[in-house]
Design a protein around this motif. Structure first.
Motif, PDB file in Angstrom:
ATOM      1  N   MET A 114       0.822  -1.198   0.000  1.00 41.47           N
ATOM      2  CA  MET A 114       0.000   0.000   0.000  1.00 41.47           C
ATOM      3  C   MET A 114       0.862   1.258   0.000  1.00 41.47           C
ATOM      4  SD  MET A 114      -3.077  -1.070   2.556  1.00 41.47           S
ATOM      5  CE  MET A 114      -3.915   0.455   2.267  1.00 41.47           C
ATOM      6  N   SER A 115       0.258   2.368  -0.338  1.00 46.22           N
ATOM      7  CA  SER A 115       0.945   3.642  -0.324  1.00 46.22           C
ATOM      8  C   SER A 115       1.131   4.122   1.106  1.00 46.22           C
ATOM      9  CB  SER A 115       0.118   4.675  -1.087  1.00 46.22           C
ATOM     10  OG  SER A 115      -0.084   4.268  -2.403  1.00 46.22           O
ATOM     11  N   ALA A 116       2.026   5.079   1.251  1.00 50.20           N
ATOM     12  CA  ALA A 116       2.227   5.725   2.538  1.00 50.20           C
ATOM     13  C   ALA A 116       1.140   6.793   2.672  1.00 50.20           C
ATOM     14  CB  ALA A 116       3.611   6.352   2.606  1.00 50.20           C
ATOM     15  N   VAL A 117       0.146   6.543   3.494  1.00 48.69           N
ATOM     16  CA  VAL A 117      -0.993   7.457   3.630  1.00 48.69           C
ATOM     17  C   VAL A 117      -0.661   8.535   4.653  1.00 48.69           C
ATOM     18  CG1 VAL A 117      -3.424   7.685   4.249  1.00 48.69           C
ATOM     19  CG2 VAL A 117      -2.631   5.658   3.017  1.00 48.69           C
ATOM     20  N   THR A 118      -0.866   9.770   4.231  1.00 49.72           N
ATOM     21  CA  THR A 118      -0.673  10.916   5.107  1.00 49.72           C
ATOM     22  C   THR A 118      -2.018  11.595   5.296  1.00 49.72           C
ATOM     23  OG1 THR A 118       1.552  11.284   4.246  1.00 49.72           O
ATOM     24  CG2 THR A 118       0.503  13.128   5.372  1.00 49.72           C
ATOM     25  N   LEU A 119      -2.463  11.725   6.533  1.00 48.16           N
ATOM     26  CA  LEU A 119      -3.684  12.488   6.819  1.00 48.16           C
ATOM     27  C   LEU A 119      -3.315  13.961   6.814  1.00 48.16           C
ATOM     28  CD1 LEU A 119      -5.344  10.420   9.672  1.00 48.16           C
ATOM     29  CD2 LEU A 119      -5.987  10.512   7.274  1.00 48.16           C
ATOM     30  N   TYR A 120      -4.031  14.739   6.032  1.00 49.34           N
ATOM     31  CA  TYR A 120      -3.696  16.146   5.848  1.00 49.34           C
ATOM     32  C   TYR A 120      -4.937  16.992   6.149  1.00 49.34           C
ATOM     33  CZ  TYR A 120      -1.168  20.006   3.576  1.00 49.34           C
ATOM     34  OH  TYR A 120      -0.497  21.165   3.290  1.00 49.34           O
ATOM     35  N   PRO A 121      -5.065  17.466   7.393  1.00 47.93           N
ATOM     36  CA  PRO A 121      -6.213  18.327   7.703  1.00 47.93           C
ATOM     37  C   PRO A 121      -6.023  19.722   7.100  1.00 47.93           C
ATOM     38  CG  PRO A 121      -4.843  17.999   9.648  1.00 47.93           C
ATOM     39  CD  PRO A 121      -4.231  17.198   8.546  1.00 47.93           C
ATOM     40  N   VAL A 122      -7.078  20.245   6.480  1.00 49.45           N
ATOM     41  CA  VAL A 122      -7.061  21.576   5.885  1.00 49.45           C
ATOM     42  C   VAL A 122      -8.326  22.287   6.316  1.00 49.45           C
ATOM     43  CG1 VAL A 122      -6.939  22.901   3.742  1.00 49.45           C
ATOM     44  CG2 VAL A 122      -5.857  20.658   3.864  1.00 49.45           C
ATOM     45  N   LYS A 123      -8.180  23.515   6.800  1.00 47.46           N
ATOM     46  CA  LYS A 123      -9.361  24.272   7.226  1.00 47.46           C
ATOM     47  C   LYS A 123     -10.209  24.647   6.020  1.00 47.46           C
ATOM     48  CE  LYS A 123      -7.793  26.145  11.547  1.00 47.46           C
ATOM     49  NZ  LYS A 123      -7.708  27.291  12.415  1.00 47.46           N
ATOM     50  N   ILE A 124     -11.517  24.497   6.197  1.00 52.83           N
ATOM     51  CA  ILE A 124     -12.467  24.877   5.155  1.00 52.83           C
ATOM     52  C   ILE A 124     -12.253  26.354   4.821  1.00 52.83           C
ATOM     53  CG2 ILE A 124     -14.922  25.230   4.662  1.00 52.83           C
ATOM     54  CD1 ILE A 124     -15.438  22.648   6.262  1.00 52.83           C
ATOM     55  N   GLY A 125     -12.191  26.652   3.534  1.00 52.18           N
ATOM     56  CA  GLY A 125     -11.993  28.021   3.076  1.00 52.18           C
ATOM     57  C   GLY A 125     -10.540  28.354   2.766  1.00 52.18           C
ATOM     58  N   ILE A 171      -2.156  11.121  -0.131  1.00 50.31           N
ATOM     59  CA  ILE A 171      -2.486  12.175   0.809  1.00 50.31           C
ATOM     60  C   ILE A 171      -3.987  12.219   0.989  1.00 50.31           C
ATOM     61  CG2 ILE A 171      -2.274  14.645   1.280  1.00 50.31           C
ATOM     62  CD1 ILE A 171       0.102  14.490  -0.863  1.00 50.31           C
ATOM     63  N   SER A 172      -4.428  11.925   2.204  1.00 53.50           N
ATOM     64  CA  SER A 172      -5.843  11.902   2.521  1.00 53.50           C
ATOM     65  C   SER A 172      -6.242  13.280   3.063  1.00 53.50           C
ATOM     66  CB  SER A 172      -6.134  10.809   3.545  1.00 53.50           C
ATOM     67  OG  SER A 172      -7.521  10.669   3.727  1.00 53.50           O
ATOM     68  N   ILE A 173      -6.937  14.052   2.232  1.00 49.80           N
ATOM     69  CA  ILE A 173      -7.349  15.408   2.599  1.00 49.80           C
ATOM     70  C   ILE A 173      -8.585  15.344   3.473  1.00 49.80           C
ATOM     71  CG2 ILE A 173      -8.141  17.635   1.691  1.00 49.80           C
ATOM     72  CD1 ILE A 173      -5.149  16.895   1.136  1.00 49.80           C
ATOM     73  N   VAL A 174      -8.493  16.009   4.631  1.00 53.30           N
ATOM     74  CA  VAL A 174      -9.584  16.007   5.605  1.00 53.30           C
ATOM     75  C   VAL A 174      -9.946  17.460   5.910  1.00 53.30           C
ATOM     76  CG1 VAL A 174     -10.334  15.244   7.873  1.00 53.30           C
ATOM     77  CG2 VAL A 174      -8.658  13.884   6.600  1.00 53.30           C
ATOM     78  N   PRO A 175     -10.985  18.025   5.254  1.00 47.55           N
ATOM     79  CA  PRO A 175     -11.394  19.392   5.567  1.00 47.55           C
ATOM     80  C   PRO A 175     -11.933  19.497   6.988  1.00 47.55           C
ATOM     81  CG  PRO A 175     -12.261  18.695   3.444  1.00 47.55           C
ATOM     82  CD  PRO A 175     -11.719  17.472   4.132  1.00 47.55           C
ATOM     83  N   THR A 176     -11.500  20.539   7.694  1.00 44.38           N
ATOM     84  CA  THR A 176     -11.927  20.745   9.086  1.00 44.38           C
ATOM     85  C   THR A 176     -12.490  22.155   9.251  1.00 44.38           C
ATOM     86  OG1 THR A 176      -9.743  21.538   9.756  1.00 44.38           O
ATOM     87  CG2 THR A 176     -10.144  19.181   9.952  1.00 44.38           C
TER      88      THR A 176
END
Length: 131
Positions: free
Chosen positions: A16-27, A125-130
């Motif tokens: 599997m790929s190296a998964v990185t959780l990447y939180p990004v603020k909405i906007g 890269i797993s983008i997680v809007p917060t």
């Protein structure tokens, strides 16, 4: 049972790929850069694969916008891919949540003095809007 666990761990670590959780603020604006040889980004949202390529002399339509496998435009104009491989998404929304990667990412290999070969998994890269 132990063999199944060992096999699963091998799969997770080496396949599997190296998964990185990447939180990004909405906007906010998201900028992803994994190297200069990237010619196409892929994202998977809700099980649907979408791709984006930069505009160039040879590609003048369906560029700088997400498209699905049926060549249907799924982007909304907030996305841009530069010729240097950088992906930029302005005004992040919850709908941007998903896994982002590029098959163009260079393979990272290390050879040790004793003849071993170590390979690093490609980025996912797993983008997680917060809020």
């Amino acid at each position: 049972m132990i063999c199944l666990i060992a096999l699963f761990l091998f799969y997770v670590q080496y396949v599997m790929s190296a998964v990185t959780l990447y939180p990004v603020k909405i906007g906010e604006t998201l900028i992803l850069d994994i190297g200069g040889d990237v010619r196409e980004w892929t994202r998977i949202r809700s099980g649907v694969e979408e791709k984006i390529v930069p505009c160039s002399e040879s590609v003048k339509t369906l560029c700088n916008v997400w498209i699905d496998n049926n060549s249907k435009v799924t982007g909304d104009g907030r996305e841009q891919m530069n010729k240097n491989g950088t992906l930029i998404i302005s005004d992040i929304k919850r709908s941007d949540s998903g896994d982002y990667f590029s098959n163009d990412e260079l393979e990272r290999v290390h050879y040790t003095a004793d003849g071993q070969i170590w390979k690093l998994a490609k980025s996912r890269i797993s983008i997680v809007p917060t809020d």
